[in-house]
Design a protein around this motif. Structure first.
Motif, PDB file in Angstrom:
ATOM      1  N   ILE A  68     -32.381   6.275   9.831  1.00 38.20           N
ATOM      2  CA  ILE A  68     -33.014   5.043  10.310  1.00 38.20           C
ATOM      3  C   ILE A  68     -32.025   3.885  10.297  1.00 38.20           C
ATOM      4  N   VAL A  69     -31.282   3.763   9.206  1.00 34.53           N
ATOM      5  CA  VAL A  69     -30.270   2.708   9.095  1.00 34.53           C
ATOM      6  C   VAL A  69     -29.190   2.887  10.154  1.00 34.53           C
ATOM      7  N   LEU A  70     -28.772   4.136  10.372  1.00 34.24           N
ATOM      8  CA  LEU A  70     -27.750   4.412  11.381  1.00 34.24           C
ATOM      9  C   LEU A  70     -28.255   4.075  12.775  1.00 34.24           C
ATOM     10  N   ALA A  71     -29.524   4.363  13.051  1.00 32.24           N
ATOM     11  CA  ALA A  71     -30.107   4.033  14.353  1.00 32.24           C
ATOM     12  C   ALA A  71     -30.114   2.519  14.571  1.00 32.24           C
ATOM     13  N   GLY A  72     -30.466   1.769  13.516  1.00 31.49           N
ATOM     14  CA  GLY A  72     -30.451   0.312  13.613  1.00 31.49           C
ATOM     15  C   GLY A  72     -29.053  -0.228  13.840  1.00 31.49           C
ATOM     16  N   PHE A  73     -28.074   0.385  13.183  1.00 24.07           N
ATOM     17  CA  PHE A  73     -26.686  -0.051  13.335  1.00 24.07           C
ATOM     18  C   PHE A  73     -26.166   0.231  14.742  1.00 24.07           C
ATOM     19  N   ILE A  74     -26.402   1.442  15.263  1.00 29.15           N
ATOM     20  CA  ILE A  74     -25.962   1.794  16.611  1.00 29.15           C
ATOM     21  C   ILE A  74     -26.636   0.893  17.642  1.00 29.15           C
ATOM     22  N   GLY A  75     -27.922   0.608  17.433  1.00 27.75           N
ATOM     23  CA  GLY A  75     -28.620  -0.307  18.330  1.00 27.75           C
ATOM     24  C   GLY A  75     -28.024  -1.702  18.288  1.00 27.75           C
ATOM     25  N   GLY A  76     -27.603  -2.132  17.097  1.00 25.25           N
ATOM     26  CA  GLY A  76     -26.967  -3.442  16.968  1.00 25.25           C
ATOM     27  C   GLY A  76     -25.630  -3.495  17.678  1.00 25.25           C
ATOM     28  N   ILE A  77     -24.847  -2.421  17.610  1.00 23.09           N
ATOM     29  CA  ILE A  77     -23.568  -2.376  18.318  1.00 23.09           C
ATOM     30  C   ILE A  77     -23.805  -2.401  19.828  1.00 23.09           C
ATOM     31  N   ALA A  78     -24.864  -1.735  20.290  1.00 28.62           N
ATOM     32  CA  ALA A  78     -25.190  -1.744  21.720  1.00 28.62           C
ATOM     33  C   ALA A  78     -25.470  -3.163  22.211  1.00 28.62           C
ATOM     34  N   PHE A  79     -25.964  -4.029  21.328  1.00 22.17           N
ATOM     35  CA  PHE A  79     -26.198  -5.431  21.670  1.00 22.17           C
ATOM     36  C   PHE A  79     -24.918  -6.134  22.110  1.00 22.17           C
ATOM     37  N   TYR A  80     -23.787  -5.720  21.542  1.00 18.89           N
ATOM     38  CA  TYR A  80     -22.504  -6.329  21.890  1.00 18.89           C
ATOM     39  C   TYR A  80     -22.013  -5.888  23.264  1.00 18.89           C
ATOM     40  N   VAL A  81     -22.695  -4.910  23.851  1.00 17.48           N
ATOM     41  CA  VAL A  81     -22.383  -4.487  25.219  1.00 17.48           C
ATOM     42  C   VAL A  81     -23.348  -5.152  26.191  1.00 17.48           C
ATOM     43  N   LYS A  82     -24.626  -4.986  25.933  1.00 20.76           N
ATOM     44  CA  LYS A  82     -25.670  -5.649  26.731  1.00 20.76           C
ATOM     45  C   LYS A  82     -26.708  -6.179  25.756  1.00 20.76           C
ATOM     46  N   LEU A 114     -22.420 -17.524  19.099  1.00 23.74           N
ATOM     47  CA  LEU A 114     -22.917 -18.126  20.342  1.00 23.74           C
ATOM     48  C   LEU A 114     -23.631 -19.444  20.074  1.00 23.74           C
ATOM     49  N   ASN A 115     -24.447 -19.468  19.019  1.00 25.23           N
ATOM     50  CA  ASN A 115     -25.197 -20.688  18.712  1.00 25.23           C
ATOM     51  C   ASN A 115     -24.288 -21.826  18.273  1.00 25.23           C
ATOM     52  N   LEU A 116     -23.212 -21.505  17.566  1.00 22.45           N
ATOM     53  CA  LEU A 116     -22.263 -22.538  17.164  1.00 22.45           C
ATOM     54  C   LEU A 116     -21.548 -23.123  18.372  1.00 22.45           C
ATOM     55  N   LYS A 117     -21.251 -22.288  19.366  1.00 22.77           N
ATOM     56  CA  LYS A 117     -20.546 -22.790  20.542  1.00 22.77           C
ATOM     57  C   LYS A 117     -21.460 -23.596  21.457  1.00 22.77           C
ATOM     58  N   TYR A 118     -22.644 -23.064  21.732  1.00 21.84           N
ATOM     59  CA  TYR A 118     -23.521 -23.700  22.716  1.00 21.84           C
ATOM     60  C   TYR A 118     -24.451 -24.749  22.119  1.00 21.84           C
ATOM     61  N   GLY A 119     -24.595 -24.757  20.801  1.00 22.45           N
ATOM     62  CA  GLY A 119     -25.387 -25.797  20.157  1.00 22.45           C
ATOM     63  C   GLY A 119     -26.881 -25.614  20.264  1.00 22.45           C
ATOM     64  N   HIS A 120     -27.333 -24.448  20.693  1.00 24.95           N
ATOM     65  CA  HIS A 120     -28.769 -24.168  20.734  1.00 24.95           C
ATOM     66  C   HIS A 120     -28.974 -22.661  20.614  1.00 24.95           C
ATOM     67  N   PHE A 121     -30.223 -22.261  20.382  1.00 26.03           N
ATOM     68  CA  PHE A 121     -30.497 -20.842  20.167  1.00 26.03           C
ATOM     69  C   PHE A 121     -30.232 -20.040  21.430  1.00 26.03           C
ATOM     70  N   ILE A 122     -29.448 -18.991  21.280  1.00 21.75           N
ATOM     71  CA  ILE A 122     -29.103 -18.141  22.417  1.00 21.75           C
ATOM     72  C   ILE A 122     -28.790 -16.735  21.907  1.00 21.75           C
ATOM     73  N   LEU A 123     -29.273 -15.744  22.651  1.00 20.58           N
ATOM     74  CA  LEU A 123     -28.974 -14.352  22.323  1.00 20.58           C
ATOM     75  C   LEU A 123     -28.015 -13.742  23.331  1.00 20.58           C
ATOM     76  N   GLY A 124     -27.668 -14.519  24.354  1.00 17.34           N
ATOM     77  CA  GLY A 124     -26.885 -13.981  25.460  1.00 17.34           C
ATOM     78  C   GLY A 124     -27.743 -13.998  26.703  1.00 17.34           C
ATOM     79  N   GLN A 125     -27.137 -14.261  27.843  1.00 14.11           N
ATOM     80  CA  GLN A 125     -27.917 -14.430  29.064  1.00 14.11           C
ATOM     81  C   GLN A 125     -28.307 -13.116  29.722  1.00 14.11           C
ATOM     82  N   GLN A 126     -27.696 -12.017  29.327  1.00 12.41           N
ATOM     83  CA  GLN A 126     -28.075 -10.737  29.921  1.00 12.41           C
ATOM     84  C   GLN A 126     -29.257 -10.163  29.161  1.00 12.41           C
ATOM     85  N   ASN A 127     -30.340 -10.899  29.150  1.00 10.28           N
ATOM     86  CA  ASN A 127     -31.527 -10.435  28.449  1.00 10.28           C
ATOM     87  C   ASN A 127     -32.752 -11.039  29.101  1.00 10.28           C
ATOM     88  N   ILE A 128     -33.913 -10.767  28.554  1.00 10.40           N
ATOM     89  CA  ILE A 128     -35.162 -11.167  29.181  1.00 10.40           C
ATOM     90  C   ILE A 128     -35.335 -12.674  29.233  1.00 10.40           C
TER      91      ILE A 128
END
Length: 262
Positions: free
Chosen positions: A154-168, A221-235
């Motif tokens: 379960i922990v490994l699945a969460g980690f791999i999913g987190g790394i996938a975030f750095y791609v999309k 991202l939040n430190l650079k843009y000054g507001h909450f952001i997860l990345g624009q390639q998302n919902i």
């Protein structure tokens, strides 16, 4: 299927990759310029300019050392893409084995996978195949027999999913919703369809690892843009009013030596 069959498909993929490579060596899609620009800025030491809310950073991070070594960045990206496809084919093979389908059906699916991955390796640089690789690794983990019985998977699945975030970045939303559902379904027989303390603990562990893994880039991202952001390639990007405004042909580059699309 056995290991010798995997070797056969990998041989076909590798052979066709190098045979077709000369005809596709400088074929790129428009988004590639953004990823290339991020890698170039990072290679030049412009760390602040390399932080970007649109393009996932992992592909650019992997390319950066090769730029520093004066490799041709487009050709290097092509070879890296071919390598991602190679690993994706291996991950897909082992995922397919878990479903125990008939041999001729497996063969047909693997041939289709080879052709599809080849097409993406030449035409979609940086993001798609790298993201596919991590998603296939994630699916291999959650489809394993012991998933849901131990915290390790379960922990490994969460980690791999987190790394996938750095791609999309939309991988974050997918894992956030999908992982708890899979954990619940994996323990449903023992819990008699009830939400148990064990389910809550396992879900908490997986989600915490997911959040910790993505936190570095979200904070950056939040430190650079000054507001909450997860990345624009998302919902959030597709729901933004600005997303539906008329598009312009040219955007003024945000800083010197930047591309318009960055």
């Amino acid at each position: 299927m056995k290991s010798k069959h995997l070797l056969f498909f990998l041989t076909i993929y590798t052979s066709f990759f190098f045979i077709l490579f000369p005809g596709y060596r400088y074929v790129i899609h428009p988004d590639s310029t953004g990823y290339l620009s991020v890698a170039e800025q990072l290679a030049e030491g412009n760390f602040h300019n390399s932080i970007n809310g649109i393009w996932g950073p992992l592909g650019s991070w992997i390319l950066t050392p090769f730029i520093k070594l004066n490799f041709d960045e487009i050709l290097t990206t092509k070879y890296l893409n071919g390598f991602y496809g190679f690993l994706s084919l291996i991950a897909f093979f082992y995922l397919l084995k878990k479903f125990k389908v008939r041999f001729f059906i497996e063969t047909a699916i693997m041939i289709g996978a080879v052709l599809l991955i080849l097409q993406f390796s030449f035409n979609r640089l940086f993001d798609d195949l790298l993201h596919l690789l991590f998603m296939l690794l994630y699916l291999n983990i959650i489809c394993s027999k012991k998933f849901g019985t131990t915290y390790k998977a379960i922990v490994l699945a969460g980690f791999i999913g987190g790394i996938a975030f750095y791609v999309k970045s939309y991988a974050f939303y997918f894992i956030l919703i999908h992982l708890p559902i899979v954990i619940y379904l994996s323990g449903r027989k023992n819990s008699k369809n009830k939400i148990t303390l064990s389910f809550l603990k396992k879900t908490f562990a997986g989600i915490i690892v997911l959040f910790v893994t993505v936190s570095f880039w979200i904070i950056t991202l939040n430190l650079k843009y000054g507001h909450f952001i997860l990345g624009q390639q998302n919902i959030t990007g597709s729901l933004s009013p600005a997303y539906n405004q008329p598009r312009v042909v040219f955007y003024q580059p945000p800083f010197a030596n930047a591309y318009s699309i960055l």
